[in-house]
Design a protein around this motif. Structure first.
Motif, short mmCIF file in Angstrom:
data_model
loop_
_atom_site.label_atom_id
_atom_site.label_comp_id
_atom_site.label_asym_id
_atom_site.label_seq_id
_atom_site.Cartn_x
_atom_site.Cartn_y
_atom_site.Cartn_z
N CYS A 42 0.88 -1.18 0.00
CA CYS A 42 0.00 0.00 0.00
C CYS A 42 0.91 1.23 0.00
O CYS A 42 1.82 1.31 0.82
CB CYS A 42 -0.88 -0.02 1.25
N PRO A 43 0.71 2.17 -0.93
CA PRO A 43 1.58 3.35 -0.97
C PRO A 43 1.62 4.13 0.35
O PRO A 43 2.58 4.84 0.63
CB PRO A 43 0.99 4.21 -2.09
N LYS A 44 0.57 3.97 1.16
CA LYS A 44 0.57 4.64 2.47
C LYS A 44 1.01 3.69 3.58
O LYS A 44 0.93 4.05 4.76
CB LYS A 44 -0.84 5.18 2.76
N LEU B 201 -0.44 1.30 4.99
CA LEU B 201 -1.45 1.13 6.04
C LEU B 201 -1.52 -0.34 6.43
O LEU B 201 -1.49 -1.21 5.57
CB LEU B 201 -2.81 1.63 5.55
N PRO C 197 -8.07 -0.11 4.70
CA PRO C 197 -7.84 0.88 3.65
C PRO C 197 -8.04 2.32 4.10
O PRO C 197 -8.71 2.58 5.10
CB PRO C 197 -8.90 0.51 2.60
N CYS C 198 -7.46 3.22 3.34
CA CYS C 198 -7.69 4.64 3.55
C CYS C 198 -9.07 4.98 2.98
O CYS C 198 -9.77 4.09 2.49
CB CYS C 198 -6.61 5.47 2.83
N CYS D 166 -6.55 1.73 -6.35
CA CYS D 166 -5.86 2.51 -5.31
C CYS D 166 -5.96 4.00 -5.60
O CYS D 166 -5.90 4.43 -6.75
CB CYS D 166 -4.39 2.06 -5.28
N GLU D 167 -6.10 4.78 -4.56
CA GLU D 167 -6.18 6.24 -4.71
C GLU D 167 -4.90 6.81 -5.33
O GLU D 167 -4.94 7.69 -6.16
CB GLU D 167 -6.40 6.87 -3.33
N CYS E 10 -6.53 -1.78 -4.89
CA CYS E 10 -6.16 -1.47 -3.50
C CYS E 10 -5.71 -2.75 -2.81
O CYS E 10 -6.38 -3.79 -2.89
CB CYS E 10 -7.36 -0.87 -2.77
N VAL E 11 -4.58 -2.68 -2.13
CA VAL E 11 -4.03 -3.83 -1.41
C VAL E 11 -5.07 -4.41 -0.46
O VAL E 11 -5.17 -5.63 -0.28
CB VAL E 11 -2.77 -3.37 -0.63
S1 SF4 Z 1 -6.40 2.95 -1.81
FE1 SF4 Z 1 -5.71 1.13 -0.69
S2 SF4 Z 1 -3.63 0.69 -1.47
FE2 SF4 Z 1 -4.16 2.79 -2.08
S3 SF4 Z 1 -3.34 4.11 -0.51
FE3 SF4 Z 1 -5.46 3.71 0.08
S4 SF4 Z 1 -5.36 1.88 1.39
FE4 SF4 Z 1 -3.40 2.03 0.33
#
Ligand code: SF4
Length: 152
Positions: free
Chosen positions: A78-80, A82, A86-87, A96-97, A104-105
Motif C-alpha cells: 500500500c503506498p501509504k 497502512l 484501507p484509507c 488505489c487512490e 487497492c491492497v
Molecule cells: S487505496 Fe488502498 S492501497 Fe491505495 S493508498 Fe489507500 S489503502 Fe493504500
C-alpha cells in the motif's frame, strides 16, 4: 510481480496452510536454532525469506509479517503502508487512490482473507504500528521467539 501477488491472494487458503506447516516445523527445530543463535541465523533466514516472499507476495521484508492475517497480501505494498485497513480513497472500481492502475491492497487482502478463515481470526485482528527497526530481518525467526515467549 503484481500477477504473482494476485495469484497468491487467490490461493491464500492453501498458502496459509503451508505457512502453518512451516511454522510448526521451525518450532520443532527451534531448540537447535536457539543453540546456534537466532542472531547469527537472522541474515541467512532473511535472505531465503525475502526471496520466497518477495516472489510470491512482493513482500517488502518489514520483519513483522502479517500475511497470514491479511489474506496473503503484503500491506507494505500500500503506498501509504497502512496495516489496519484501507484509507478513505479507494476508488469505485477498487483501484488505489495513489496508483489507480493497481487494485487497492486491502481489496486483495479482504478477498484473500475470506479464503483463510473468519474475519475475527484474520483481517480484523489489529496490527501494531510498523517498527522500521525490524526491516530486512527475519519475520520467521521473530515469530518463533514470540511464540516461545522470548524477547522478540
Ligand atoms: S487505496 Fe488502498 S492501497 Fe491505495 S493508498 Fe489507500 S489503502 Fe493504500
Amino acid at each position: 510481480m503484481r500477477a504473482v501477488r494476485l495469484w497468491s491472494t487467490r490461493n491464500a487458503g492453501w498458502l496459509k496452510k503451508c505457512y502453518v506447516l512451516l511454522e510448526g516445523t521451525l518450532t520443532l527445530f527451534n531448540p537447535l536454532l536457539k543453540a546456534i543463535g537466532h542472531k547469527r541465523l537472522d541474515k541467512p533466514f532473511a535472505v531465503v525469506e525475502g526471496a520466497v516472499k518477495g516472489f510470491l507476495f512482493d513482500s517488502q521484508s518489514c520483519g513483522q509479517c502479517t500475511l497470514g492475517e491479511t489474506g496473503m497480501a503484503c500491506p507494505m505494498n500500500c503506498p501509504k503502508t497502512l496495516r489496519n485497513g484501507p484509507c478513505g480513497g479507494v476508488r469505485q472500481d477498487g483501484g488505489c487512490e495513489i496508483k489507480p492502475d493497481m487494485t487497492c491492497v486491502w481489496v486483495n487482502a479482504w478477498e484473500g482473507s475470506q479464503r483463510i478463515g473468519p474475519p475475527e481470526e484474520t483481517i480484523t485482528i489489529i496490527q501494531p504500528p510498523v517498527d522500521n527497526r525490524l526491516k530486512g530481518r527475519s519475520a520467521w525467526l521473530r515469530a518463533l521467539r514470540v511464540r516461545a515467549g522470548d524477547s522478540p
